[in-house]
Design a protein around this motif. Structure first.
Motif, PDB file in Angstrom:
ATOM      1  N   GLY A   1     -14.411 -35.006 -34.153  1.00 42.06           N
ATOM      2  CA  GLY A   1     -15.553 -35.610 -33.485  1.00 42.06           C
ATOM      3  C   GLY A   1     -16.820 -35.220 -34.223  1.00 42.06           C
ATOM      4  O   GLY A   1     -16.931 -35.395 -35.431  1.00 42.06           O
ATOM      5  N   ARG A   2     -17.773 -34.616 -33.493  1.00 40.85           N
ATOM      6  CA  ARG A   2     -19.024 -34.181 -34.129  1.00 40.85           C
ATOM      7  C   ARG A   2     -18.987 -32.721 -34.538  1.00 40.85           C
ATOM      8  O   ARG A   2     -19.959 -32.196 -35.068  1.00 40.85           O
ATOM      9  CB  ARG A   2     -20.182 -34.413 -33.161  1.00 40.85           C
ATOM     10  N   THR A   3     -17.851 -32.077 -34.299  1.00 41.03           N
ATOM     11  CA  THR A   3     -17.724 -30.648 -34.616  1.00 41.03           C
ATOM     12  C   THR A   3     -17.209 -30.463 -36.030  1.00 41.03           C
ATOM     13  O   THR A   3     -16.165 -31.013 -36.395  1.00 41.03           O
ATOM     14  CB  THR A   3     -16.767 -29.951 -33.630  1.00 41.03           C
ATOM     15  N   THR A   4     -17.927 -29.696 -36.832  1.00 33.65           N
ATOM     16  CA  THR A   4     -17.473 -29.374 -38.178  1.00 33.65           C
ATOM     17  C   THR A   4     -16.524 -28.183 -38.097  1.00 33.65           C
ATOM     18  O   THR A   4     -16.874 -27.110 -37.579  1.00 33.65           O
ATOM     19  CB  THR A   4     -18.669 -29.015 -39.081  1.00 33.65           C
ATOM     20  N   LEU A   5     -15.312 -28.376 -38.587  1.00 35.74           N
ATOM     21  CA  LEU A   5     -14.298 -27.324 -38.513  1.00 35.74           C
ATOM     22  C   LEU A   5     -14.548 -26.269 -39.589  1.00 35.74           C
ATOM     23  O   LEU A   5     -15.229 -26.516 -40.599  1.00 35.74           O
ATOM     24  CB  LEU A   5     -12.908 -27.930 -38.649  1.00 35.74           C
ATOM     25  N   ARG A   6     -13.969 -25.090 -39.353  1.00 33.69           N
ATOM     26  CA  ARG A   6     -14.269 -23.907 -40.179  1.00 33.69           C
ATOM     27  C   ARG A   6     -13.233 -23.722 -41.285  1.00 33.69           C
ATOM     28  O   ARG A   6     -12.046 -23.562 -41.013  1.00 33.69           O
ATOM     29  CB  ARG A   6     -14.311 -22.666 -39.295  1.00 33.69           C
ATOM     30  N   ARG A   7     -13.725 -23.741 -42.496  1.00 32.84           N
ATOM     31  CA  ARG A   7     -12.847 -23.474 -43.634  1.00 32.84           C
ATOM     32  C   ARG A   7     -12.406 -22.011 -43.594  1.00 32.84           C
ATOM     33  O   ARG A   7     -13.208 -21.120 -43.327  1.00 32.84           O
ATOM     34  CB  ARG A   7     -13.573 -23.777 -44.941  1.00 32.84           C
ATOM     35  N   GLY A   8     -11.147 -21.779 -43.852  1.00 30.75           N
ATOM     36  CA  GLY A   8     -10.607 -20.429 -43.812  1.00 30.75           C
ATOM     37  C   GLY A   8     -10.081 -20.043 -42.444  1.00 30.75           C
ATOM     38  O   GLY A   8      -9.344 -19.059 -42.323  1.00 30.75           O
ATOM     39  N   VAL A   9     -10.449 -20.796 -41.420  1.00 33.18           N
ATOM     40  CA  VAL A   9      -9.953 -20.540 -40.064  1.00 33.18           C
ATOM     41  C   VAL A   9      -9.155 -21.745 -39.567  1.00 33.18           C
ATOM     42  O   VAL A   9      -7.980 -21.628 -39.217  1.00 33.18           O
ATOM     43  CB  VAL A   9     -11.106 -20.240 -39.088  1.00 33.18           C
TER      44      VAL A   9
END
Length: 553
Positions: free
Chosen positions: A390-398
């Motif tokens: 959606g509008r949430t940017t996911l976390r690289r490495g997690v």
């Protein structure tokens, strides 16, 4: 054409605005510049080319100014108007075109020109209705063909130079192919150029045999161009993709290396034969042949990869393209795209490249432990810029990791996205790149499909299928001795939709009459259904007369 009829047609054309009393319109561009200005183009298919009484006889609504303005608003700069003339002709020897039909075409052409579009008008299904009889009935066919173009050229002789004429659609002869097509194209050229007015320099479009991009056909057309020595000629071919991929047969259900190479080779040939020598090229129709039955014949992600790559190759090859649309793409009443995702991919490809991936679906079993999943990114000259929910940017490495072109979704992320693990798409991610459109990535929960026994007839056989969220990719059919069953018996893989088709809402897989028409009576056939998850399920059918019995393993 009689003087009275010519006067009537001119009056009609003036009334609808194709001609102006002063004919004060801009001077034509050079052929190469004009063709470049026509990119991208769109086909008004199954309308004036319909072989019924009028433009609505194949199910499309009457053309309106709003439709043409809507196409212009989508970014298209040209339209091709295929026209089948046979049902609008009077008897020999004059073959007079119905003035009402010609005036209606002129009205639509006028609307398009007034809206700033380039327009290409042709002779369409006549090619297989009667022009193909030219080897056996040469003089009569040539007389009818030249009569059509004499009248059309005369009617539009003073129309805007943004109106182009295309000699014939997909010409097809059994014998003397090269010589007859050269004669037809030459006759077309002679008639149009001799009609005067703006036709003296109007851009004229000529096809190869079958409008095919094979090298021999390209060379034949190049020879005709050399003989004519006219700088205002344009070559045209059609492209519907590598055939096994285009219709989903012979295991060609992915846009794989063979499909990519076929596309690359086609553009290389037309570029080297024509574009590199200063002769512009229009791909007058493009798409996928499976669209004639259903736009779902080709899996969505594979379809998007084809259109992204096609648009890129057209752009770097300096070839203008015209989407074939018989009503299955742009809704001509609602003026919206039936598949907005496909349109966005096409529109992006007119300007730049977009990243894609090995799949647009991440399949995860609904039972058992959840593990990390990896997809391969096709960067296509872009760079990865992020992953969103959606509008949430996911976390690289997690939530994910990236190693080169390998995007891995973490176990923790998948656990959150799958939720209760009910069958079907549980969540959708958006893979973002430095330019172009994002790549949709569905997270799907499934179990292996289960099939049930059934009886039916060769005209109506469906087998119950609990798909459990999975999606069918293809089907093979073999006899007990390993030989191939059903149509196209040179391959075990049968043609999607033409021989089998899933109905996910009804929970069935249908086998068509065309499939059973080529199945040996009394010989058991083993079907293997191959799903996009990688699962395979076997099933057995036996035809006994008109009765079909099916059993599951």
């Amino acid at each position: 054409m009689t003087g009275r009829l010519r006067s009537l047609i001119a009056t009609l054309l003036l009334a609808v605005g194709v001609l102006t009393p002063t004919a004060a319109q801009a001077a034509p561009l050079a052929a190469g510049s004009a063709v470049a200005a026509m990119q991208p183009g769109w086909n008004l298919g199954n309308t004036f080319d319909a072989t019924g009484a009028d433009e609505t006889s194949w199910g499309n609504p009457r053309v309106t100014p709003e439709l043409l303005a809507g196409i212009r608003a989508q970014g298209f700069r040209s339209i091709r108007i295929p026209v089948t003339w046979s049902q609008h002709l009077g008897p020999a020897p004059d073959y007079t075109i119905d003035p009402v039909a010609l005036a209606r075409l002129a009205e639509v052409v006028g609307w398009a020109l007034d809206d700033g579009l380039y327009v290409m008008v042709n002779v369409h299904h006549d090619s297989w209705q009667w022009i193909n009889r030219m080897p056996a009935d040469h003089d009569a066919v040539l007389a009818e063909y030249t009569a059509i173009w004499t009248q059309v050229a005369t009617a539009f002789r003073d129309a805007s130079p943004r109106l182009l004429f295309e000699s014939v659609n997909e010409p097809q002869f059994v014998t003397e192919k090269a010589a007859l097509l050269a004669e037809l194209n030459t006759a077309f050229h002679t008639v149009v150029r001799g009609s005067g007015g703006r036709n003296a320099t109007r851009l004229l479009v000529m096809p190869t045999m079958h409008t095919n991009a094979g090298q021999a056909y390209l060379d034949e057309l190049a020879s005709t161009f050399t003989a004519l020595g006219d700088p205002n000629l344009i070559a045209t071919v059609h492209y519907y993709g590598y055939w096994p991929f285009s219709v989903n047969i012979a295991g060609g259900y992915r846009f794989d290396a063979a499909a990519r190479q076929d596309l690359l080779d086609t553009f290389q040939r037309v570029h080297d034969t024509f574009v590199a020598k200063g002769i512009p090229v229009i791909i007058g129709e493009y798409g996928l042949l499976g669209f004639d039955r259903s736009t779902g014949t080709i899996e969505q992600g594979e379809k998007l990869k084809f259109f992204e790559f096609f648009g890129h190759q057209a752009r770097i090859s300096r070839v203008t393209t015209m989407l074939w649309d018989n009503g299955q793409h742009f809704d001509r009443t609602a003026l919206t795209w039936r598949d907005p995702e496909l349109y966005e991919q096409m529109r992006s490809s007119w300007r730049t490249r977009s990243g894609t991936a090995s799949s647009d679906v991440v399949f995860t079993a609904a039972t058992g432990p959840i593990t990390a999943k990896t997809v391969t990114l096709n960067l296509n000259g872009t760079s990865f810029s992020g992953l969103r929910l959606g509008r949430t940017t996911l976390r690289r490495g997690v939530d994910y990791s990236l190693a080169g072109d390998q995007l891995t979704l973490s176990t923790g992320l998948l656990r959150r996205l799958l939720g209760d693990r009910a069958y079907g798409v549980r969540s959708t991610l958006s893979v973002r790149f430095s330019h172009g459109v994002p790549w949709r990535l569905d997270i799907l929960s499934y179990d292996t499909a289960t099939l049930s026994g059934a009886t039916g007839t060769v005209d109506a056989f469906t087998l119950p299928a609990a798909f459990h969220g999975d999606r069918l990719a293809t089907m093979t059919a073999v006899y007990a001795d390993g030989s191939y069953a059903g149509p196209q018996n040179w391959t075990a893989y049968k043609e999607y939709d033409a021989t089998f088709h899933p109905d996910y809402a009804a929970g069935t897989i249908g086998l068509t009459p065309a499939f059973f028409a080529e199945v040996t009576d009394g010989a058991p056939v083993t079907l293997t259904f191959i799903f996009w998850s990688g699962a395979t399920v076997t099933y057995h059918v036996t035809r006994t007369g008109t009765t079909v019995t099916g059993t599951a393993d």
